[in-house]
Design a protein around this motif. Structure first.
Motif, mmCIF file in Angstrom:
data_model
loop_
_atom_site.group_PDB
_atom_site.id
_atom_site.type_symbol
_atom_site.label_atom_id
_atom_site.label_comp_id
_atom_site.label_asym_id
_atom_site.label_seq_id
_atom_site.Cartn_x
_atom_site.Cartn_y
_atom_site.Cartn_z
ATOM 1 N N CYS A 136 0.800 -1.230 0.000
ATOM 2 C CA CYS A 136 0.000 0.000 0.000
ATOM 3 C C CYS A 136 0.833 1.281 0.000
ATOM 4 O O CYS A 136 0.286 2.368 -0.161
ATOM 5 N N GLY A 137 2.151 1.169 0.212
ATOM 6 C CA GLY A 137 3.011 2.345 0.203
ATOM 7 C C GLY A 137 2.990 3.149 1.488
ATOM 8 O O GLY A 137 3.623 4.193 1.580
ATOM 9 N N THR A 148 -2.217 -1.999 7.938
ATOM 10 C CA THR A 148 -3.217 -2.586 7.041
ATOM 11 C C THR A 148 -2.897 -4.032 6.689
ATOM 12 O O THR A 148 -3.784 -4.874 6.659
ATOM 13 N N HIS A 149 -1.630 -4.341 6.432
ATOM 14 C CA HIS A 149 -1.244 -5.657 5.924
ATOM 15 C C HIS A 149 -0.491 -6.531 6.919
ATOM 16 O O HIS A 149 -0.075 -7.625 6.576
ATOM 17 N N GLY A 150 -0.254 -6.059 8.121
ATOM 18 C CA GLY A 150 0.430 -6.853 9.131
ATOM 19 C C GLY A 150 1.939 -6.857 8.959
ATOM 20 O O GLY A 150 2.534 -5.897 8.471
ATOM 21 N N ILE A 181 10.137 -1.470 1.177
ATOM 22 C CA ILE A 181 10.594 -0.576 0.118
ATOM 23 C C ILE A 181 11.180 0.677 0.763
ATOM 24 O O ILE A 181 10.643 1.194 1.733
ATOM 25 N N VAL A 182 12.271 1.163 0.213
ATOM 26 C CA VAL A 182 12.835 2.435 0.661
ATOM 27 C C VAL A 182 12.796 3.418 -0.505
ATOM 28 O O VAL A 182 12.815 3.034 -1.660
ATOM 29 N N SER A 183 12.685 4.681 -0.159
ATOM 30 C CA SER A 183 12.638 5.696 -1.227
ATOM 31 C C SER A 183 13.681 6.758 -0.994
ATOM 32 O O SER A 183 14.298 6.827 0.022
#
Length: 67
Positions: A36-37, A55-57, A65-67
């Motif tokens: 979901c970001g 939301t997703h546990g 992910i890294v930005s």
């Protein structure tokens, strides 16, 4: 630690974020959920680091992910 999005190597945590030892890139300090970001909560215990998305546990460090 999360993986580098460019060369898929484990990132080293630094005071200002994450660094890739392979390519030398620097990333921000907030890992994100691959689904979901949203920002992941970092859970540290007994030397282990895990990530949690409300939301997703649980999210494995290799999927963060890294930005």
């Amino acid at each position: 630690m999360p993986l580098c999005p460019h060369d898929k190597q484990l990132l080293d945590e630094s005071a200002s974020g994450f660094d890739c030892p392979a390519c030398g890139r620097h990333f921000g300090s907030q890992p994100l959920c691959p689904e979901c970001g949203e920002a992941l909560k970092v859970l540290k215990a007994c030397g282990a680091v895990d990530y949690f998305c409300k939301t997703h546990g649980m999210v494995s460090r290799s999927r963060a992910i890294v930005s």
